[in-house]
Design a protein around this motif. Structure first.
Motif, PDB file in Angstrom:
ATOM      1  N   TYR A 133      -6.841   1.746   5.702  1.00  0.00           N
ATOM      2  CA  TYR A 133      -5.810   1.065   6.489  1.00  0.00           C
ATOM      3  C   TYR A 133      -5.483  -0.299   5.865  1.00  0.00           C
ATOM      4  CZ  TYR A 133      -3.334  -1.099  10.328  1.00  0.00           C
ATOM      5  OH  TYR A 133      -2.376  -1.734  11.076  1.00  0.00           O
ATOM      6  N   GLN A 134      -6.503  -1.045   5.465  1.00  0.00           N
ATOM      7  CA  GLN A 134      -6.270  -2.346   4.839  1.00  0.00           C
ATOM      8  C   GLN A 134      -5.469  -2.197   3.553  1.00  0.00           C
ATOM      9  OE1 GLN A 134     -10.329  -3.571   4.469  1.00  0.00           O
ATOM     10  NE2 GLN A 134     -10.383  -4.582   6.460  1.00  0.00           N
ATOM     11  N   HIS A 135      -5.769  -1.159   2.787  1.00  0.00           N
ATOM     12  CA  HIS A 135      -5.037  -0.918   1.546  1.00  0.00           C
ATOM     13  C   HIS A 135      -3.563  -0.671   1.842  1.00  0.00           C
ATOM     14  CE1 HIS A 135      -3.956   0.508  -2.393  1.00  0.00           C
ATOM     15  NE2 HIS A 135      -3.705   1.727  -1.946  1.00  0.00           N
ATOM     16  N   ARG A 136      -3.282   0.090   2.897  1.00  0.00           N
ATOM     17  CA  ARG A 136      -1.890   0.336   3.256  1.00  0.00           C
ATOM     18  C   ARG A 136      -1.194  -0.979   3.625  1.00  0.00           C
ATOM     19  NH1 ARG A 136       0.573   3.085   8.640  1.00  0.00           N
ATOM     20  NH2 ARG A 136       2.646   3.499   7.873  1.00  0.00           N
ATOM     21  N   MET A 137      -1.891  -1.844   4.361  1.00  0.00           N
ATOM     22  CA  MET A 137      -1.306  -3.134   4.741  1.00  0.00           C
ATOM     23  C   MET A 137      -1.044  -4.004   3.503  1.00  0.00           C
ATOM     24  SD  MET A 137      -0.818  -3.035   7.966  1.00  0.00           S
ATOM     25  CE  MET A 137      -0.426  -1.309   7.648  1.00  0.00           C
ATOM     26  N   VAL A 138      -1.940  -3.899   2.522  1.00  0.00           N
ATOM     27  CA  VAL A 138      -1.738  -4.640   1.270  1.00  0.00           C
ATOM     28  C   VAL A 138      -0.452  -4.180   0.587  1.00  0.00           C
ATOM     29  CG1 VAL A 138      -2.606  -4.872  -1.097  1.00  0.00           C
ATOM     30  CG2 VAL A 138      -4.145  -5.248   0.835  1.00  0.00           C
ATOM     31  N   LEU A 139      -0.234  -2.870   0.523  1.00  0.00           N
ATOM     32  CA  LEU A 139       0.964  -2.347  -0.125  1.00  0.00           C
ATOM     33  C   LEU A 139       2.231  -2.763   0.624  1.00  0.00           C
ATOM     34  CD1 LEU A 139      -0.149   1.284  -1.102  1.00  0.00           C
ATOM     35  CD2 LEU A 139      -0.199  -0.795  -2.493  1.00  0.00           C
ATOM     36  N   LEU A 140       2.154  -2.781   1.952  1.00  0.00           N
ATOM     37  CA  LEU A 140       3.307  -3.214   2.743  1.00  0.00           C
ATOM     38  C   LEU A 140       3.606  -4.694   2.512  1.00  0.00           C
ATOM     39  CD1 LEU A 140       2.673  -1.379   6.147  1.00  0.00           C
ATOM     40  CD2 LEU A 140       4.377  -0.820   4.413  1.00  0.00           C
ATOM     41  N   LEU A 141       2.550  -5.508   2.435  1.00  0.00           N
ATOM     42  CA  LEU A 141       2.738  -6.930   2.189  1.00  0.00           C
ATOM     43  C   LEU A 141       3.305  -7.163   0.792  1.00  0.00           C
ATOM     44  CD1 LEU A 141       2.413  -9.813   3.220  1.00  0.00           C
ATOM     45  CD2 LEU A 141       0.080  -9.805   2.321  1.00  0.00           C
ATOM     46  N   GLU A 143       5.199  -5.156  -0.808  1.00  0.00           N
ATOM     47  CA  GLU A 143       6.602  -4.747  -0.742  1.00  0.00           C
ATOM     48  C   GLU A 143       7.461  -5.868  -0.160  1.00  0.00           C
ATOM     49  OE1 GLU A 143       9.700  -2.146  -1.419  1.00  0.00           O
ATOM     50  OE2 GLU A 143       7.582  -1.661  -1.803  1.00  0.00           O
ATOM     51  N   GLU A 144       6.909  -6.547   0.829  1.00  0.00           N
ATOM     52  CA  GLU A 144       7.654  -7.591   1.538  1.00  0.00           C
ATOM     53  C   GLU A 144       7.717  -8.905   0.759  1.00  0.00           C
ATOM     54  OE1 GLU A 144       6.905 -10.352   5.457  1.00  0.00           O
ATOM     55  OE2 GLU A 144       6.334  -8.248   5.556  1.00  0.00           O
ATOM     56  N   ARG A 145       6.597  -9.311   0.169  1.00  0.00           N
ATOM     57  CA  ARG A 145       6.510 -10.633  -0.451  1.00  0.00           C
ATOM     58  C   ARG A 145       6.698 -10.622  -1.967  1.00  0.00           C
ATOM     59  NH1 ARG A 145       3.373 -14.223   2.722  1.00  0.00           N
ATOM     60  NH2 ARG A 145       3.864 -13.838   4.922  1.00  0.00           N
ATOM     61  N   ALA A 149       5.555  -5.156  -6.084  1.00  0.00           N
ATOM     62  CA  ALA A 149       4.619  -5.181  -7.212  1.00  0.00           C
ATOM     63  C   ALA A 149       3.260  -4.639  -6.780  1.00  0.00           C
ATOM     64  CB  ALA A 149       4.472  -6.605  -7.740  1.00  0.00           C
ATOM     65  N   ARG A 150       2.635  -3.814  -7.631  1.00  0.00           N
ATOM     66  CA  ARG A 150       1.352  -3.203  -7.275  1.00  0.00           C
ATOM     67  C   ARG A 150       0.315  -3.384  -8.374  1.00  0.00           C
ATOM     68  NH1 ARG A 150       4.278   2.072  -4.582  1.00  0.00           N
ATOM     69  NH2 ARG A 150       4.561   1.170  -2.513  1.00  0.00           N
ATOM     70  N   ASP A 151       0.489  -4.403  -9.213  1.00  0.00           N
ATOM     71  CA  ASP A 151      -0.507  -4.666 -10.237  1.00  0.00           C
ATOM     72  C   ASP A 151      -1.767  -5.221  -9.576  1.00  0.00           C
ATOM     73  OD1 ASP A 151      -0.349  -7.919 -10.612  1.00  0.00           O
ATOM     74  OD2 ASP A 151       1.583  -7.036 -10.060  1.00  0.00           O
ATOM     75  N   ASP A 152      -2.873  -5.217 -10.326  1.00  0.00           N
ATOM     76  CA  ASP A 152      -4.165  -5.605  -9.764  1.00  0.00           C
ATOM     77  C   ASP A 152      -4.138  -7.022  -9.189  1.00  0.00           C
ATOM     78  OD1 ASP A 152      -5.051  -3.155 -10.538  1.00  0.00           O
ATOM     79  OD2 ASP A 152      -6.191  -3.853 -12.278  1.00  0.00           O
ATOM     80  N   GLN A 153      -3.551  -7.961  -9.900  1.00  0.00           N
ATOM     81  CA  GLN A 153      -3.537  -9.344  -9.450  1.00  0.00           C
ATOM     82  C   GLN A 153      -2.766  -9.506  -8.128  1.00  0.00           C
ATOM     83  OE1 GLN A 153      -2.207 -12.129 -12.398  1.00  0.00           O
ATOM     84  NE2 GLN A 153      -2.243 -13.884 -10.992  1.00  0.00           N
ATOM     85  N   THR A 154      -1.621  -8.825  -8.013  1.00  0.00           N
ATOM     86  CA  THR A 154      -0.827  -8.915  -6.788  1.00  0.00           C
ATOM     87  C   THR A 154      -1.580  -8.323  -5.605  1.00  0.00           C
ATOM     88  OG1 THR A 154       1.254  -8.786  -8.030  1.00  0.00           O
ATOM     89  CG2 THR A 154       1.339  -8.243  -5.683  1.00  0.00           C
TER      90      THR A 154
END
Length: 201
Positions: A133-141, A143-145, A149-154
């Protein structure tokens, strides 16, 4: 949570197992008894083995960098062994088990032996201790901010931001609304709301 598990167990044993199912033409309990009369089921060797069997199952293709699912990646010597085994066709999906409560924990089932073997997270700094669930929230954030971008640093930065928000909502003197506390519960994997596994591909 303990009460939820207890009630679910009672329903499975007392109601579901004794109810007629058209798909099997009998009750699950009767079907199990018939199978057990022919051959007793083999119990897991240990609690750890049982925990592995209860994890999420996905089918992934092996590449030079490991196996990838839901923008998460794992690798290990076992993958090279599977790929280089005579008769294995490149591009054939393999069964991968993933721990929803800690995505750094994953196993691949060796097609030759049927045994799940552990894999290592390619980005342990980000993945260790992270729920699905946290990983999904990371991807949504992201997308928003960060324009998706989905690279390791982001991803690490987004996880840090979400952790800080959770800390602020639970800090001393913070105004604790029901909505805010539910969000923290989901982020930290607490309660029934956190059990809703996100849909990832």
């Amino acid at each position: 949570m303990k009460e939820f598990v207890r009630r679910t167990w009672l329903w499975l044993v007392g109601v579901y197992a004794r109810s007629f199912h058209r798909g099997i033409g009998t009750t699950p309990l009767r079907r199990w008894e018939e199978s057990a009369a022919r051959r007793l089921p083999r119990p897991p060797r240990s609690k750890d083995d049982l925990n592995v069997l209860l994890t999420r199952v996905e089918y992934c293709k092996i590449s030079n960098t490991g196996v990838t699912w839901g923008h998460l990646r794992w690798n290990g010597d076992v993958l090279k062994r599977i790929r280089t085994r005579p008769g294995f066709k490149e591009g054939t999906p393999v069964k991968v088990r993933i721990d929803d409560q800690d995505v750094s924990r994953a196993w691949v089932t060796d097609p030759a032996t049927g045994t799940p073997e552990p894999l290592a997270p390619v980005d342990p700094e980000y993945m260790r201790g992270l729920t699905l669930y946290q990983h999904r929230m990371v991807l949504l954030l992201a997308e928003e901010r960060f324009e998706g971008a989905r690279d390791d640093q982001t991803r690490r930065e987004c996880r840090r931001m979400l952790d800080e928000q959770a800390q602020e909502l639970t800090g001393r003197g913070a105004k604790k609304s029901r909505k805010g506390m539910n969000a923290v519960a989901r982020h930290r994997g607490v309660g029934s709301r956190a059990l809703r596994a996100p849909t990832l591909r």
